[in-house]
Design a protein around this motif. Sequence first.
Motif, mmCIF file in Angstrom:
data_model
loop_
_atom_site.group_PDB
_atom_site.id
_atom_site.type_symbol
_atom_site.label_atom_id
_atom_site.label_comp_id
_atom_site.label_asym_id
_atom_site.label_seq_id
_atom_site.Cartn_x
_atom_site.Cartn_y
_atom_site.Cartn_z
ATOM 1 N N VAL A 108 0.870 -1.180 0.000
ATOM 2 C CA VAL A 108 0.000 0.000 0.000
ATOM 3 C C VAL A 108 0.904 1.225 0.000
ATOM 4 O O VAL A 108 1.756 1.377 0.882
ATOM 5 N N THR A 109 0.750 2.095 -0.983
ATOM 6 C CA THR A 109 1.621 3.257 -1.103
ATOM 7 C C THR A 109 1.060 4.445 -0.326
ATOM 8 O O THR A 109 -0.111 4.466 0.062
ATOM 9 N N SER A 110 1.894 5.444 -0.168
ATOM 10 C CA SER A 110 1.444 6.659 0.503
ATOM 11 C C SER A 110 0.370 7.364 -0.310
ATOM 12 O O SER A 110 -0.593 7.917 0.243
ATOM 13 N N ASP A 111 0.503 7.338 -1.635
ATOM 14 C CA ASP A 111 -0.515 7.957 -2.484
ATOM 15 C C ASP A 111 -1.864 7.257 -2.318
ATOM 16 O O ASP A 111 -2.921 7.911 -2.337
ATOM 17 N N SER A 115 -5.287 9.053 -1.207
ATOM 18 C CA SER A 115 -6.464 9.009 -2.080
ATOM 19 C C SER A 115 -7.631 8.302 -1.400
ATOM 20 O O SER A 115 -8.795 8.685 -1.599
ATOM 21 N N THR A 116 -7.342 7.292 -0.578
ATOM 22 C CA THR A 116 -8.413 6.615 0.151
ATOM 23 C C THR A 116 -9.073 7.561 1.144
ATOM 24 O O THR A 116 -10.302 7.613 1.246
ATOM 25 N N LEU A 117 -8.263 8.321 1.859
ATOM 26 C CA LEU A 117 -8.820 9.279 2.809
ATOM 27 C C LEU A 117 -9.679 10.308 2.077
ATOM 28 O O LEU A 117 -10.803 10.600 2.497
ATOM 29 N N GLU A 118 -9.181 10.850 0.982
ATOM 30 C CA GLU A 118 -9.943 11.860 0.252
ATOM 31 C C GLU A 118 -11.252 11.288 -0.299
ATOM 32 O O GLU A 118 -12.296 11.952 -0.299
ATOM 33 N N LYS A 119 -11.206 10.041 -0.768
ATOM 34 C CA LYS A 119 -12.401 9.405 -1.325
ATOM 35 C C LYS A 119 -13.486 9.217 -0.261
ATOM 36 O O LYS A 119 -14.688 9.303 -0.552
ATOM 37 N N ALA A 129 -1.598 17.533 1.470
ATOM 38 C CA ALA A 129 -1.718 16.095 1.722
ATOM 39 C C ALA A 129 -0.348 15.474 1.953
ATOM 40 O O ALA A 129 0.636 15.827 1.294
ATOM 41 N N GLU A 130 -0.280 14.548 2.873
ATOM 42 C CA GLU A 130 0.922 13.761 3.092
ATOM 43 C C GLU A 130 0.523 12.425 3.690
ATOM 44 O O GLU A 130 -0.587 12.261 4.220
ATOM 45 N N GLY A 131 1.410 11.460 3.577
ATOM 46 C CA GLY A 131 1.061 10.152 4.114
ATOM 47 C C GLY A 131 2.222 9.196 4.059
ATOM 48 O O GLY A 131 3.334 9.532 3.632
ATOM 49 N N ARG A 132 1.948 7.985 4.488
ATOM 50 C CA ARG A 132 2.933 6.907 4.472
ATOM 51 C C ARG A 132 2.193 5.603 4.225
ATOM 52 O O ARG A 132 1.140 5.358 4.813
ATOM 53 N N GLY A 133 2.743 4.789 3.352
ATOM 54 C CA GLY A 133 2.126 3.509 3.067
ATOM 55 C C GLY A 133 2.664 2.406 3.952
ATOM 56 O O GLY A 133 3.271 2.645 4.996
ATOM 57 N N ALA A 272 -2.345 -5.576 5.263
ATOM 58 C CA ALA A 272 -1.123 -5.500 4.460
ATOM 59 C C ALA A 272 0.125 -5.247 5.300
ATOM 60 O O ALA A 272 1.242 -5.373 4.802
ATOM 61 N N ILE A 273 -0.039 -4.880 6.560
ATOM 62 C CA ILE A 273 1.113 -4.618 7.439
ATOM 63 C C ILE A 273 1.829 -5.932 7.721
ATOM 64 O O ILE A 273 1.203 -6.895 8.162
ATOM 65 N N PRO A 274 3.135 -6.018 7.479
ATOM 66 C CA PRO A 274 3.863 -7.277 7.730
ATOM 67 C C PRO A 274 3.771 -7.697 9.198
ATOM 68 O O PRO A 274 3.784 -6.860 10.098
#
Length: 427
Positions: A108-111, A115-119, A129-133, A272-274
Amino acid sequence: MPVEQRHNDSDNSSERAFETRLSAALHDAGDTFDTDRGALVAAGTVRGRRLRLRRRTAVLGGAAGVALAGVGGALLVPWSGSSAGQPRPPSSVSTTPHPTSSPAARAVTSDEMISTLEKLLPKGTFGKAEGRGVDASEPLVAPYAQVVFDDGHGPGAISVAVDRVLPGGSDARQAVLCPDKTFVPYDSCVTRHLPDASVVTVVKRYEYPDRRVDTKLWTANLVTPDGHHVSVSEWNAAAEKGAPISRDEPPLSGDQLKELAAAQEWRGVVDAIPEDPRQTQEPPRAQGNGRAIRQTLTSLVPKGLKVVAHGSDDDDQFTYVVVDDGKGRSLVQINVQPDMSDVAGQLFGAGSETLADGTMVAERKQPGEKDGAGVVMWTVDTMRTDGFRVVISAFNSGSQQSAATRKAPALTMKQLRAIALSAKWRP
Protein backbone atom coordinates in the motif's frame (compact mmCIF):
# COMPACT_ATOMS: atom_id res chain seq x y z
CA MET A 1 -28.94 -0.30 15.78
CA PRO A 2 -25.61 0.38 17.52
CA VAL A 3 -25.57 0.13 21.28
CA GLU A 4 -24.48 3.49 22.64
CA GLN A 5 -22.77 4.16 25.95
CA ARG A 6 -22.35 7.76 27.07
CA HIS A 7 -19.84 8.99 29.63
CA ASN A 8 -19.87 12.09 31.79
CA ASP A 9 -17.81 13.55 34.61
CA SER A 10 -18.92 10.88 37.06
CA ASP A 11 -17.39 8.19 34.87
CA ASN A 12 -13.79 8.93 35.84
CA SER A 13 -13.26 5.71 37.75
CA SER A 14 -9.99 3.88 38.28
CA GLU A 15 -10.88 1.63 35.37
CA ARG A 16 -10.47 4.48 32.86
CA ALA A 17 -7.39 3.83 30.76
CA PHE A 18 -4.54 6.30 30.97
CA GLU A 19 -3.37 5.73 27.43
CA THR A 20 -5.44 8.46 25.84
CA ARG A 21 -3.58 10.99 28.00
CA LEU A 22 -0.63 10.47 25.70
CA SER A 23 -2.43 12.23 22.92
CA ALA A 24 -2.80 15.33 25.07
CA ALA A 25 0.83 15.22 26.10
CA LEU A 26 2.05 14.78 22.54
CA HIS A 27 -0.09 17.64 21.27
CA ASP A 28 0.89 19.85 24.19
CA ALA A 29 4.56 19.06 23.73
CA GLY A 30 4.71 18.87 19.96
CA ASP A 31 6.25 22.25 19.38
CA THR A 32 9.16 21.41 21.69
CA PHE A 33 9.56 17.72 20.85
CA ASP A 34 13.16 16.57 20.88
CA THR A 35 15.04 13.31 21.31
CA ASP A 36 16.80 14.03 24.58
CA ARG A 37 17.27 10.63 26.16
CA GLY A 38 17.71 12.06 29.64
CA ALA A 39 14.33 13.76 29.51
CA LEU A 40 12.79 10.60 28.11
CA VAL A 41 14.11 8.44 30.90
CA ALA A 42 13.28 11.02 33.55
CA ALA A 43 9.68 10.89 32.42
CA GLY A 44 9.43 7.48 34.01
CA THR A 45 9.74 5.17 31.05
CA VAL A 46 9.95 1.39 30.96
CA ARG A 47 12.77 0.38 28.67
CA GLY A 48 11.26 -1.86 25.99
CA ARG A 49 8.08 0.17 25.68
CA ARG A 50 10.00 3.41 25.81
CA LEU A 51 12.06 2.55 22.73
CA ARG A 52 9.06 1.50 20.64
CA LEU A 53 7.05 4.60 21.54
CA ARG A 54 9.96 6.89 20.79
CA ARG A 55 10.61 5.31 17.43
CA ARG A 56 7.03 5.48 16.23
CA THR A 57 6.28 9.02 17.31
CA ALA A 58 9.58 10.30 15.95
CA VAL A 59 9.13 8.69 12.55
CA LEU A 60 5.45 9.49 12.09
CA GLY A 61 5.43 13.03 13.37
CA GLY A 62 2.67 15.55 12.70
CA ALA A 63 -1.02 14.89 12.99
CA ALA A 64 -0.92 11.21 12.13
CA GLY A 65 1.83 10.45 14.62
CA VAL A 66 -0.14 12.13 17.37
CA ALA A 67 -3.35 10.43 16.35
CA LEU A 68 -1.85 6.98 16.51
CA ALA A 69 0.20 7.49 19.63
CA GLY A 70 -2.79 8.94 21.39
CA VAL A 71 -4.52 5.58 21.59
CA GLY A 72 -1.92 3.72 23.51
CA GLY A 73 1.27 4.33 25.44
CA ALA A 74 2.71 6.26 28.27
CA LEU A 75 2.94 9.93 28.96
CA LEU A 76 6.65 9.50 28.40
CA VAL A 77 7.26 12.00 25.68
CA PRO A 78 10.71 13.61 25.60
CA TRP A 79 10.36 17.33 25.49
CA SER A 80 12.35 20.25 26.81
CA GLY A 81 9.49 21.89 28.69
CA SER A 82 8.91 21.89 32.42
CA SER A 83 7.39 18.43 32.54
CA ALA A 84 10.66 16.58 32.11
CA GLY A 85 11.23 14.30 35.04
CA GLN A 86 7.58 14.19 35.97
CA PRO A 87 6.22 10.75 36.89
CA ARG A 88 3.84 9.57 34.25
CA PRO A 89 1.85 6.42 33.67
CA PRO A 90 3.88 3.89 31.65
CA SER A 91 2.14 1.50 29.33
CA SER A 92 2.66 0.03 25.89
CA VAL A 93 2.13 1.21 22.37
CA SER A 94 2.39 -2.07 20.47
CA THR A 95 2.10 -3.34 16.96
CA THR A 96 0.94 -6.77 18.05
CA PRO A 97 0.43 -8.83 14.87
CA HIS A 98 -2.92 -9.77 13.47
CA PRO A 99 -2.87 -13.57 13.67
CA THR A 100 -4.78 -14.00 10.39
CA SER A 101 -2.80 -11.56 8.26
CA SER A 102 -1.32 -12.94 5.06
CA PRO A 103 2.43 -12.58 4.54
CA ALA A 104 1.69 -12.14 0.83
CA ALA A 105 -0.58 -9.11 1.35
CA ARG A 106 -0.19 -6.43 -1.30
CA ALA A 107 1.78 -3.25 -0.80
CA VAL A 108 0.00 0.00 0.00
CA THR A 109 1.62 3.26 -1.10
CA SER A 110 1.44 6.66 0.50
CA ASP A 111 -0.51 7.96 -2.48
CA GLU A 112 -3.08 5.21 -1.96
CA MET A 113 -3.44 6.15 1.69
CA ILE A 114 -4.05 9.79 0.76
CA SER A 115 -6.46 9.01 -2.08
CA THR A 116 -8.41 6.62 0.15
CA LEU A 117 -8.82 9.28 2.81
CA GLU A 118 -9.94 11.86 0.25
CA LYS A 119 -12.40 9.40 -1.33
CA LEU A 120 -14.02 8.70 2.05
CA LEU A 121 -14.51 12.36 2.94
CA PRO A 122 -17.55 14.46 1.92
CA LYS A 123 -17.49 16.76 -1.09
CA GLY A 124 -14.94 19.53 -0.70
CA THR A 125 -11.42 20.64 -1.57
CA PHE A 126 -8.12 19.21 -0.37
CA GLY A 127 -4.67 20.56 0.33
CA LYS A 128 -1.38 19.85 2.11
CA ALA A 129 -1.72 16.10 1.72
CA GLU A 130 0.92 13.76 3.09
CA GLY A 131 1.06 10.15 4.11
CA ARG A 132 2.93 6.91 4.47
CA GLY A 133 2.13 3.51 3.07
CA VAL A 134 2.95 0.02 4.25
CA ASP A 135 6.70 -0.41 4.42
CA ALA A 136 7.93 -3.98 4.90
CA SER A 137 11.30 -2.66 6.07
CA GLU A 138 9.63 -0.61 8.83
CA PRO A 139 6.91 -2.86 10.31
CA LEU A 140 6.73 -0.80 13.49
CA VAL A 141 5.87 2.39 11.58
CA ALA A 142 2.15 2.57 10.93
CA PRO A 143 0.59 3.75 7.65
CA TYR A 144 -1.14 7.13 7.81
CA ALA A 145 -2.61 9.92 5.72
CA GLN A 146 -3.49 13.50 6.49
CA VAL A 147 -5.06 16.30 4.47
CA VAL A 148 -6.46 19.78 4.92
CA PHE A 149 -10.14 19.51 4.01
CA ASP A 150 -12.52 22.38 3.23
CA ASP A 151 -16.23 21.75 2.81
CA GLY A 152 -16.91 25.39 2.08
CA HIS A 153 -17.06 26.42 5.73
CA GLY A 154 -13.33 26.74 6.36
CA PRO A 155 -10.33 24.41 6.27
CA GLY A 156 -9.72 21.73 8.88
CA ALA A 157 -6.92 19.17 9.21
CA ILE A 158 -7.96 15.51 9.15
CA SER A 159 -5.66 12.55 9.72
CA VAL A 160 -6.02 8.78 9.89
CA ALA A 161 -3.54 6.14 11.05
CA VAL A 162 -4.00 2.38 11.10
CA ASP A 163 -2.36 -0.32 13.17
CA ARG A 164 -2.82 -3.83 14.43
CA VAL A 165 -3.61 -4.82 18.02
CA LEU A 166 -3.99 -8.24 19.59
CA PRO A 167 -7.69 -9.17 19.54
CA GLY A 168 -9.00 -9.00 23.08
CA GLY A 169 -5.67 -7.72 24.40
CA SER A 170 -5.05 -4.78 26.68
CA ASP A 171 -4.16 -2.43 23.80
CA ALA A 172 -7.44 -3.30 22.08
CA ARG A 173 -9.46 -2.64 25.24
CA GLN A 174 -7.70 0.55 26.21
CA ALA A 175 -7.81 2.06 22.72
CA VAL A 176 -11.57 2.56 23.02
CA LEU A 177 -11.83 3.67 26.64
CA CYS A 178 -12.61 7.27 27.53
CA PRO A 179 -9.72 9.27 28.99
CA ASP A 180 -9.43 10.29 32.61
CA LYS A 181 -10.52 13.93 32.92
CA THR A 182 -7.88 14.59 35.55
CA PHE A 183 -5.39 14.50 32.70
CA VAL A 184 -7.44 14.95 29.52
CA PRO A 185 -10.42 17.30 29.79
CA TYR A 186 -13.06 16.69 27.14
CA ASP A 187 -16.55 17.87 26.21
CA SER A 188 -17.95 14.44 25.39
CA CYS A 189 -16.92 10.82 24.97
CA VAL A 190 -19.22 8.29 23.31
CA THR A 191 -18.51 4.60 22.83
CA ARG A 192 -20.54 2.62 20.30
CA HIS A 193 -20.70 -1.12 19.64
CA LEU A 194 -21.24 -1.72 15.94
CA PRO A 195 -23.16 -4.62 14.35
CA ASP A 196 -19.92 -6.42 13.36
CA ALA A 197 -18.81 -6.34 17.05
CA SER A 198 -16.32 -3.55 16.41
CA VAL A 199 -16.07 -0.85 19.08
CA VAL A 200 -15.51 2.83 18.31
CA THR A 201 -15.03 5.71 20.74
CA VAL A 202 -15.44 9.35 19.69
CA VAL A 203 -13.91 12.00 21.97
CA LYS A 204 -14.50 15.73 21.53
CA ARG A 205 -11.86 17.77 23.28
CA TYR A 206 -9.26 20.47 22.64
CA GLU A 207 -5.80 20.57 21.16
CA TYR A 208 -4.47 22.22 24.31
CA PRO A 209 -5.94 20.71 27.49
CA ASP A 210 -5.49 24.03 29.30
CA ARG A 211 -7.43 25.80 26.52
CA ARG A 212 -4.75 28.46 26.05
CA VAL A 213 -5.78 28.25 22.39
CA ASP A 214 -9.31 27.12 21.61
CA THR A 215 -8.38 24.74 18.79
CA LYS A 216 -10.74 21.77 18.93
CA LEU A 217 -9.50 18.21 18.53
CA TRP A 218 -12.01 15.44 17.86
CA THR A 219 -10.90 11.82 17.61
CA ALA A 220 -12.38 8.43 16.78
CA ASN A 221 -10.68 5.15 17.65
CA LEU A 222 -12.04 1.89 16.31
CA VAL A 223 -11.00 -1.67 17.11
CA THR A 224 -12.43 -4.71 15.34
CA PRO A 225 -12.71 -8.26 16.73
CA ASP A 226 -9.87 -9.22 14.36
CA GLY A 227 -7.51 -6.59 15.75
CA HIS A 228 -7.79 -3.85 13.13
CA HIS A 229 -7.19 -0.51 14.80
CA VAL A 230 -8.07 2.78 13.09
CA SER A 231 -7.42 6.19 14.66
CA VAL A 232 -8.91 9.36 13.14
CA SER A 233 -8.30 12.94 14.29
CA GLU A 234 -9.61 16.30 13.08
CA TRP A 235 -9.20 19.94 14.02
CA ASN A 236 -11.10 23.19 13.40
CA ALA A 237 -7.91 24.64 11.95
CA ALA A 238 -5.65 23.82 9.02
CA ALA A 239 -3.07 22.28 11.36
CA GLU A 240 -3.08 20.84 14.84
CA LYS A 241 -0.71 23.58 16.00
CA GLY A 242 0.32 26.98 14.72
CA ALA A 243 -2.68 27.66 12.50
CA PRO A 244 -5.52 30.07 13.25
CA ILE A 245 -8.95 28.70 14.06
CA SER A 246 -10.76 28.62 10.73
CA ARG A 247 -14.20 27.30 11.68
CA ASP A 248 -16.35 26.82 14.78
CA GLU A 249 -16.03 23.03 14.80
CA PRO A 250 -13.96 20.42 12.93
CA PRO A 251 -15.36 19.46 9.51
CA LEU A 252 -16.82 16.04 10.42
CA SER A 253 -19.57 15.39 12.93
CA GLY A 254 -19.15 12.67 15.54
CA ASP A 255 -21.17 10.26 13.38
CA GLN A 256 -19.06 11.06 10.33
CA LEU A 257 -15.89 10.47 12.33
CA LYS A 258 -17.27 7.10 13.38
CA GLU A 259 -18.11 6.18 9.79
CA LEU A 260 -14.67 7.23 8.56
CA ALA A 261 -12.95 5.10 11.19
CA ALA A 262 -15.22 2.14 10.38
CA ALA A 263 -14.60 2.22 6.61
CA GLN A 264 -13.66 -1.21 5.27
CA GLU A 265 -10.82 0.25 3.21
CA TRP A 266 -8.67 0.74 6.30
CA ARG A 267 -8.96 -2.91 7.28
CA GLY A 268 -7.31 -3.94 4.04
CA VAL A 269 -4.42 -1.64 4.86
CA VAL A 270 -4.03 -3.23 8.30
CA ASP A 271 -3.97 -6.68 6.69
CA ALA A 272 -1.12 -5.50 4.46
CA ILE A 273 1.11 -4.62 7.44
CA PRO A 274 3.86 -7.28 7.73
CA GLU A 275 3.62 -9.50 10.75
CA ASP A 276 6.27 -9.40 13.41
CA PRO A 277 6.96 -13.07 14.26
CA ARG A 278 8.48 -12.06 17.58
CA GLN A 279 5.18 -10.68 18.85
CA THR A 280 2.48 -13.30 18.64
CA GLN A 281 0.90 -13.00 22.06
CA GLU A 282 -0.06 -10.48 24.71
CA PRO A 283 3.07 -9.00 26.30
CA PRO A 284 3.50 -9.71 30.00
CA ARG A 285 1.98 -7.23 32.39
CA ALA A 286 4.18 -4.68 34.05
CA GLN A 287 5.44 -5.78 37.43
CA GLY A 288 3.64 -2.92 39.09
CA ASN A 289 -0.07 -2.92 39.80
CA GLY A 290 -1.97 0.34 39.74
CA ARG A 291 -4.53 -0.55 42.39
CA ALA A 292 -1.94 -1.95 44.79
CA ILE A 293 0.23 1.13 44.31
CA ARG A 294 -2.75 3.39 44.93
CA GLN A 295 -3.63 1.54 48.14
CA THR A 296 -0.07 1.95 49.39
CA LEU A 297 0.02 5.61 48.42
CA THR A 298 -3.31 6.26 50.14
CA SER A 299 -2.03 4.60 53.32
CA LEU A 300 0.98 6.94 53.28
CA VAL A 301 -0.97 10.19 52.78
CA PRO A 302 -0.35 12.36 55.87
CA LYS A 303 -3.15 12.89 58.36
CA GLY A 304 -5.28 15.94 57.72
CA LEU A 305 -5.38 15.31 53.97
CA LYS A 306 -8.56 13.84 52.52
CA VAL A 307 -8.37 11.79 49.33
CA VAL A 308 -11.15 13.20 47.13
CA ALA A 309 -10.30 11.47 43.82
CA HIS A 310 -8.02 8.76 42.52
CA GLY A 311 -7.16 6.74 39.46
CA SER A 312 -4.84 4.00 38.26
CA ASP A 313 -4.36 1.42 35.56
CA ASP A 314 -4.48 -2.13 36.87
CA ASP A 315 -1.72 -3.24 34.47
CA ASP A 316 0.51 -0.30 35.24
CA GLN A 317 3.11 1.09 37.61
CA PHE A 318 1.38 4.42 38.02
CA THR A 319 -1.36 5.84 40.19
CA TYR A 320 -2.61 9.20 41.37
CA VAL A 321 -4.73 10.68 44.13
CA VAL A 322 -6.18 14.16 44.57
CA VAL A 323 -6.04 15.35 48.18
CA ASP A 324 -7.59 18.31 49.95
CA ASP A 325 -6.73 19.77 53.35
CA GLY A 326 -9.53 22.33 53.21
CA LYS A 327 -7.29 24.84 51.43
CA GLY A 328 -7.69 23.56 47.89
CA ARG A 329 -7.15 20.41 45.88
CA SER A 330 -3.70 19.00 45.15
CA LEU A 331 -2.82 16.29 42.63
CA VAL A 332 -0.30 13.68 43.78
CA GLN A 333 0.99 11.09 41.31
CA ILE A 334 3.55 8.33 41.63
CA ASN A 335 5.45 5.76 39.58
CA VAL A 336 6.90 2.59 41.12
CA GLN A 337 9.36 0.91 38.74
CA PRO A 338 11.76 -2.03 39.20
CA ASP A 339 15.05 -2.58 37.35
CA MET A 340 15.88 0.99 36.42
CA SER A 341 19.61 0.85 37.27
CA ASP A 342 20.68 1.34 33.67
CA VAL A 343 19.36 4.89 33.65
CA ALA A 344 20.45 5.90 37.16
CA GLY A 345 23.19 8.13 35.78
CA GLN A 346 20.67 10.13 33.80
CA LEU A 347 18.20 10.49 36.64
CA PHE A 348 20.52 11.30 39.50
CA GLY A 349 23.16 13.82 38.57
CA ALA A 350 24.48 16.98 40.18
CA GLY A 351 22.46 18.00 43.21
CA SER A 352 21.24 14.52 44.07
CA GLU A 353 22.30 12.70 47.22
CA THR A 354 23.15 9.14 48.21
CA LEU A 355 21.89 7.85 51.55
CA ALA A 356 23.80 5.53 53.88
CA ASP A 357 22.11 2.45 52.39
CA GLY A 358 23.01 3.48 48.86
CA THR A 359 19.60 4.87 47.90
CA MET A 360 19.84 7.83 45.55
CA VAL A 361 17.50 10.80 46.02
CA ALA A 362 16.84 13.80 43.78
CA GLU A 363 14.47 16.66 44.64
CA ARG A 364 13.08 19.22 42.22
CA LYS A 365 10.73 22.19 42.32
CA GLN A 366 9.61 23.45 38.95
CA PRO A 367 6.64 24.85 37.03
CA GLY A 368 3.84 22.36 36.56
CA GLU A 369 3.14 23.34 32.95
CA LYS A 370 4.75 25.27 30.10
CA ASP A 371 2.56 28.32 30.06
CA GLY A 372 2.23 29.27 33.67
CA ALA A 373 -1.23 29.58 35.26
CA GLY A 374 0.62 29.45 38.56
CA VAL A 375 0.89 25.67 38.70
CA VAL A 376 4.00 24.24 40.36
CA MET A 377 5.26 20.66 40.61
CA TRP A 378 7.36 19.33 43.48
CA THR A 379 9.09 16.00 42.83
CA VAL A 380 11.12 13.52 44.85
CA ASP A 381 12.83 10.79 42.81
CA THR A 382 14.44 7.81 44.54
CA MET A 383 16.27 4.67 43.45
CA ARG A 384 17.41 1.78 45.63
CA THR A 385 20.67 -0.05 44.95
CA ASP A 386 18.89 -2.77 42.97
CA GLY A 387 17.31 -0.25 40.60
CA PHE A 388 13.92 -0.08 42.32
CA ARG A 389 12.61 3.41 41.62
CA VAL A 390 9.86 5.40 43.33
CA VAL A 391 9.20 8.90 41.97
CA ILE A 392 6.40 11.07 43.31
CA SER A 393 5.15 14.53 42.37
CA ALA A 394 2.62 16.89 43.92
CA PHE A 395 0.93 19.92 42.34
CA ASN A 396 -0.78 23.01 43.74
CA SER A 397 -3.81 22.13 41.62
CA GLY A 398 -6.24 19.24 41.43
CA SER A 399 -5.31 18.72 37.77
CA GLN A 400 -2.34 19.53 35.59
CA GLN A 401 -4.73 21.15 33.14
CA SER A 402 -6.38 23.59 35.55
CA ALA A 403 -5.16 26.73 37.23
CA ALA A 404 -3.53 26.70 40.65
CA THR A 405 -5.93 26.18 43.55
CA ARG A 406 -3.38 27.00 46.26
CA LYS A 407 0.06 28.57 46.64
CA ALA A 408 1.93 25.30 47.16
CA PRO A 409 1.16 21.56 46.93
CA ALA A 410 -0.67 20.06 49.90
CA LEU A 411 2.37 17.89 50.71
CA THR A 412 5.72 19.33 51.69
CA MET A 413 8.97 18.11 50.15
CA LYS A 414 9.72 16.35 53.44
CA GLN A 415 6.42 14.48 53.27
CA LEU A 416 6.95 13.54 49.62
CA ARG A 417 10.40 12.27 50.51
CA ALA A 418 9.02 10.16 53.34
CA ILE A 419 6.46 8.57 51.02
CA ALA A 420 9.03 7.79 48.31
CA LEU A 421 11.45 6.23 50.82
CA SER A 422 8.81 4.26 52.71
CA ALA A 423 9.54 0.57 53.30
CA LYS A 424 5.93 -0.20 52.30
CA TRP A 425 6.93 -0.17 48.63
CA ARG A 426 9.08 -3.26 49.23
CA PRO A 427 6.92 -6.01 50.80
